[in-house]
Design an enzyme around this catalytic site. Structure first.
Site, PDB file in Angstrom:
ATOM      1  N   GLN A   1      12.788  37.664  -2.041  1.00  0.00           N
ATOM      2  CA  GLN A   1      14.152  37.697  -1.495  1.00  0.00           C
ATOM      3  C   GLN A   1      14.207  36.868  -0.206  1.00  0.00           C
ATOM      4  O   GLN A   1      13.441  37.117   0.721  1.00  0.00           O
ATOM      5  CB  GLN A   1      14.558  39.158  -1.229  1.00  0.00           C
ATOM      6  CG  GLN A   1      15.987  39.313  -0.777  1.00  0.00           C
ATOM      7  CD  GLN A   1      16.998  38.867  -1.842  1.00  0.00           C
ATOM      8  OE1 GLN A   1      16.877  39.214  -3.008  1.00  0.00           O
ATOM      9  NE2 GLN A   1      17.974  38.079  -1.434  1.00  0.00           N
TER      10      GLN A   1
ATOM     11  N   ASP B   1      13.134  32.669 -10.186  1.00  0.00           N
ATOM     12  CA  ASP B   1      14.167  31.962  -9.415  1.00  0.00           C
ATOM     13  C   ASP B   1      14.188  30.471  -9.765  1.00  0.00           C
ATOM     14  O   ASP B   1      15.138  29.772  -9.426  1.00  0.00           O
ATOM     15  CB  ASP B   1      13.887  32.106  -7.905  1.00  0.00           C
ATOM     16  CG  ASP B   1      14.763  33.160  -7.251  1.00  0.00           C
ATOM     17  OD1 ASP B   1      15.829  33.480  -7.817  1.00  0.00           O
ATOM     18  OD2 ASP B   1      14.380  33.647  -6.174  1.00  0.00           O
TER      19      ASP B   1
ATOM     20  N   LYS C   1      20.199  43.866  -7.759  1.00  0.00           N
ATOM     21  CA  LYS C   1      19.272  43.370  -8.787  1.00  0.00           C
ATOM     22  C   LYS C   1      18.609  44.546  -9.497  1.00  0.00           C
ATOM     23  O   LYS C   1      18.450  44.530 -10.725  1.00  0.00           O
ATOM     24  CB  LYS C   1      18.225  42.439  -8.159  1.00  0.00           C
ATOM     25  CG  LYS C   1      18.806  41.080  -7.815  1.00  0.00           C
ATOM     26  CD  LYS C   1      17.916  40.251  -6.899  1.00  0.00           C
ATOM     27  CE  LYS C   1      18.706  39.026  -6.413  1.00  0.00           C
ATOM     28  NZ  LYS C   1      18.043  38.311  -5.319  1.00  0.00           N
TER      29      LYS C   1
END
Ligand code: NDP
Length: 286
Positions: free
Chosen positions: A98, A121, A54
């Site tokens: 995460q 997200d 990322k």
């Protein structure tokens, strides 16, 4: 005729090029660089790799990447207070926690503590609810990537019978909502579905998000259907494979995504797009 292969790497490159241009325009307009903060708790080796990927992708498009690392021993309160600090920091456009979090930490509580307007997200209950109602400002990356692949490949969506195999909050359920918005007739299948093959065989669009290697076989697929393979499975010999028997199904389907090189690259590309959306949305509301 063999299926057309939908090239996720190429389409992800296009998405990144769009984001790069927008990040440049943002810097020109506001003198600031959009920023993605990733909260990483513990030492999970796969998570370390995902986070590094990322960071690298942010670098490609001119998004600033901030990684907040907390030890495996961190308490949930410590994680929540880091997220609160990032929520309050106007220089941070998007925040991602995460997963998985260390055992004992409540992932729902932690992800719900991210401010909805920074929830790149798209997992926050407010954003999930907005998607259920039609559209959210930030939507989950993997399903959004699947829809982008279908559209880009020119697969007809309105009126199509779409079967989504898998009902997770991360992939299956949000994808079903997105396909419904595109006027597909949507069926969601799961581990308790009886006669899965009968459902899949009727589908013009099949998306498999299960995590079982080669469970979708050629005999289950309607000739000409679009088959999107979200699954990522590592075989004993170390190779990666999806949920779809690619070699068999490509002889029957109209379109198919490979693994790797299909949905995977789209997930990170859509994360970059969400970060850019979050940065622009924040500016348009001040
Ligand atoms: P989950 O484990 O959360 O969900 C799997 C789903 O599959 C569940 O809904 C489960 O049903 C269903 N299922 C399990 N067995 C069967 C079966 N025999 N028949 C029909 N349905 C079944 O996984 P995720 O949604 O998080 O991920 C799914 C796959 O996608 C994984 O391989 C994951 O690695 C991959 N993935 C790939 C991404 C990418 O970027 N390409 C991103 C995210 C995930 P039930 O609810 O009844 O248990």
């Amino acid at each position: 005729m063999a299926a057309r292969i939908i090239d996720g790497k190429e389409i992800a490159r296009e998405v990144r090029a769009e984001v790069k241009a927008r990040a440049h325009a943002f810097r020109e307009a506001y003198g600031e660089t959009p920023a993605l903060a990733v909260v990483l708790v513990g030492e999970d080796p796969a998570s370390q790799i995902y986070v590094a990927n990322k960071q690298k992708a942010c670098g490609w498009v001119g998004i600033r990447s901030v990684t907040v690392r907390l030890p495996e021993t961190a308490t949930e309160d410590e994680v929540l207070s880091e997220i609160a600090r990032l929520n309050a920091d106007a220089s941070i456009s998007g925040i991602l926690v995460q997963l998985p979090l260390p055992r004992g930490m409540n992932a729902d509580r932690v992800t719900a503590s991210v401010a909805p307007e920074k929830d790149v997200d798209g997992f926050h209950p407010i954003n999930a609810g907005r998607l259920l109602r039609g559209r959210a400002p930030l939507e989950p990356c993997t399903p959004a990537g699947c829809v982008r692949l279908l559209k880009k490949a020119g697969v007809p969506l309105a009126g199509a019978n779409a079967v989504v195999v898998g009902r997770s909050n991360i992939v299956g359920k949000p994808l079903a909502m997105m396909l419904l918005r595109e006027n597909c007739t949507v069926t969601i299948c799961h581990s308790r579905t009886e006669n899965l093959a009968d459902f899949v065989r009727r589908a013009d669009i099949v998306v498999s998000a299960v995590g079982h290697p080669r469970m979708i076989t050629a005999g289950m697929v309607k000739p000409g259907a679009a088959v999107i393979d979200v699954g990522i499975n590592r075989l004993p010999d170390g190779t990666l494979t999806g949920d779809v028997d690619f070699e068999g199904v490509r002889e029957v389907a109209g379109w198919i995504t490979p693994v790797p090189g299909g949905v995977g690259p789209m997930t990170i590309a859509m994360l970059l797009k969400n970060t850019m959306d979050a940065a622009e949305n924040a500016r348009s509301t001040v």
